[in-house]
Design a protein around this motif. Structure first.
Motif, short mmCIF file in Angstrom:
data_model
loop_
_atom_site.label_atom_id
_atom_site.label_comp_id
_atom_site.label_asym_id
_atom_site.label_seq_id
_atom_site.Cartn_x
_atom_site.Cartn_y
_atom_site.Cartn_z
N TYR A 89 44.78 -84.52 63.46
CA TYR A 89 45.73 -84.30 64.03
C TYR A 89 45.95 -85.42 64.93
N ASP A 90 44.72 -86.22 65.49
CA ASP A 90 45.10 -87.40 66.22
C ASP A 90 45.82 -88.37 65.27
N ALA A 91 45.16 -88.36 64.06
CA ALA A 91 45.56 -89.55 63.16
C ALA A 91 47.13 -89.38 62.65
N GLN A 92 47.68 -88.12 62.87
CA GLN A 92 49.07 -87.82 62.59
C GLN A 92 49.73 -88.49 63.63
N ARG A 93 49.28 -88.39 64.74
CA ARG A 93 50.05 -88.92 65.99
C ARG A 93 50.13 -90.43 65.92
N ILE A 94 49.04 -91.12 65.56
CA ILE A 94 48.77 -92.39 65.45
C ILE A 94 49.73 -92.89 64.40
N MET A 95 49.42 -92.37 63.25
CA MET A 95 50.44 -93.07 62.16
C MET A 95 51.55 -92.90 62.57
N LEU A 96 52.29 -91.65 62.95
CA LEU A 96 53.71 -91.65 63.55
C LEU A 96 54.21 -92.81 64.71
N THR A 97 53.24 -92.99 65.46
CA THR A 97 53.66 -93.96 66.66
C THR A 97 53.56 -95.50 65.74
N GLY A 98 52.79 -95.77 64.75
CA GLY A 98 52.64 -96.96 64.17
C GLY A 98 53.88 -97.08 63.49
N TRP A 99 54.36 -96.09 62.64
CA TRP A 99 55.65 -96.12 61.91
C TRP A 99 57.05 -96.51 62.55
N LEU A 100 56.90 -95.75 63.87
CA LEU A 100 58.31 -96.06 64.64
C LEU A 100 57.96 -97.48 65.45
N LEU A 101 56.87 -97.91 65.82
CA LEU A 101 56.77 -98.96 66.60
C LEU A 101 56.82 -100.20 65.72
N ASN A 102 55.89 -100.16 64.47
CA ASN A 102 56.08 -101.32 63.72
C ASN A 102 56.75 -101.30 62.37
N ALA A 158 67.63 -99.73 48.99
CA ALA A 158 67.02 -99.82 47.67
C ALA A 158 66.45 -101.05 47.54
N GLU A 159 65.08 -100.51 46.86
CA GLU A 159 64.02 -101.74 46.61
C GLU A 159 63.61 -102.48 47.82
N GLN A 160 63.50 -101.81 48.87
CA GLN A 160 62.72 -102.13 50.16
C GLN A 160 61.38 -101.60 50.33
N TYR A 161 60.57 -102.72 50.51
CA TYR A 161 59.09 -102.43 50.59
C TYR A 161 58.42 -102.31 51.82
N ARG A 162 58.99 -102.78 52.83
CA ARG A 162 58.61 -102.78 54.44
C ARG A 162 59.45 -102.17 55.10
N GLY A 163 59.19 -101.29 56.22
CA GLY A 163 60.04 -100.69 57.16
C GLY A 163 60.27 -101.55 58.34
N VAL A 164 61.26 -101.10 59.03
CA VAL A 164 62.05 -101.73 60.18
C VAL A 164 61.66 -100.77 61.34
N PRO A 165 61.10 -101.60 62.53
CA PRO A 165 60.72 -100.93 63.69
C PRO A 165 61.72 -99.85 64.34
N TYR A 166 61.28 -98.85 64.84
CA TYR A 166 62.57 -97.87 65.24
C TYR A 166 63.57 -98.52 66.38
#
Length: 288
Positions: free
Chosen positions: A146-159, A280-288
């Motif tokens: 459950y901690d890992a979920q929060r950390i991964m979510l924060t990383g997704w939004l932040l990075n 389409a064909e995007q491989y890396r994400g954009v910070p929130y």
């Protein structure tokens, strides 16, 4: 204008006729080029848009080449508190809260078993999953599922994206009989190697930095740490053993591990990669 036109018409009717023809052509051209978006969002004539100089290329160029700056500014806003911090904290509460839990519900009719048998399997599976999820399942030994979920979510939004590598411990622990672990990794460590460790020679492509885009001689491509086959399918992730901007002396040189996207034996993913693609064909994400 009417006085000038009448004067030219009196002096040279032929020239006056040419002026009328050219005026009609100019009017038709303006109507043709000022239709739809060209008279609105794509206008280059409106005063409010004359200074708007825009350019856009592929997702790899628009996003991949600007990832480092986007991440740095995103983290700076987050660490400075205020609206940026509040936006991410609110998403933490609304999306995962105290953590997403397993809910078993078998379609027992399709499986050809009774409702009682399905209930027994569901209860046993929930118990075993909760035993694993409430244990320290990450590589640091600090976080449960459950901690890992929060950390991964924060990383997704932040990075812009977040990832975890599936690993298996050498032996089960006293309080956790299951060997599966999650190695949480920050997106910065997913980057291109400065060599190919025995692979085909690197061919840099014009317009890209070698650190962002690499073409291999067999048609594979590495874009910001993500390796794709000639058809563009993700087949591997390149992960460095240290943060690229870290100045902490760690006693060893930077090295990269090539992690295949799928386990060739089980077919299960070796890497959990979280990203909200915009194009389409995007491989890396954009910070929130």
């Amino acid at each position: 204008m009417k006085f000038i036109d009448k004067t030219i018409e009196w002096i040279s009717p032929t020239m006056a006729l040419k002026r009328e023809v050219n005026r009609a052509k100019l009017s038709a051209f303006r109507k043709a080029t000022n239709s739809g978006y060209s008279n609105n969002g794509a206008s280059r004539r409106k005063n409010s848009m004359k200074g708007w100089h825009s350019d856009s290329k592929s997702p790899q160029e628009d996003i991949g080449q600007n990832l480092a700056v986007l991440r740095e500014r995103s983290r700076d806003l987050y660490m400075g508190g205020g609206l940026a911090t509040g936006a991410i904290k609110k998403n933490q509460s609304n999306i995962v809260g105290s953590g997403l839990t397993l809910k078993c519900q078998l379609n027992y009719r399709m499986l050809g078993i009774t409702a009682e048998q399905a209930k027994e399997w569901e209860d046993r599976t929930k118990f075993e999953f909760n035993l694993w999820a409430s244990s320290k399942i990450d590589n640091t030994g600090l976080n449960d599922f459950y901690d890992a979920q929060r950390i991964m979510l924060t990383g997704w939004l932040l990075n812009g994206d977040s990832l975890a590598v599936m690993k298996y411990a050498d032996a089960a622990e006293r309080l956790n009989p299951y060997r599966m672990r999650l190695h949480l990794i920050e997106g910065d460590r997913l980057n291109n190697p400065n060599h190919t460790q025995g692979y085909s020679p690197i061919l840099t492509t014009e317009g890209f930095s070698p650190s962002e885009y690499v073409e291999l001689s067999d048609g594979r491509t590495i874009r910001n740490g993500i390796e794709t086959d000639p058809n563009g399918k993700v087949i591997a992730y390149w992960i460095s053993n240290k943060h690229p901007n870290s100045t902490i002396p760690q006693g060893h040189i930077t090295q990269w591990a090539r992690v295949e996207a799928q386990n060739p034996v089980s077919g299960l993913p070796n890497v959990l990669f979280v990203m909200d693609a915009e194009r389409a064909e995007q491989y890396r994400g954009v910070p929130y």
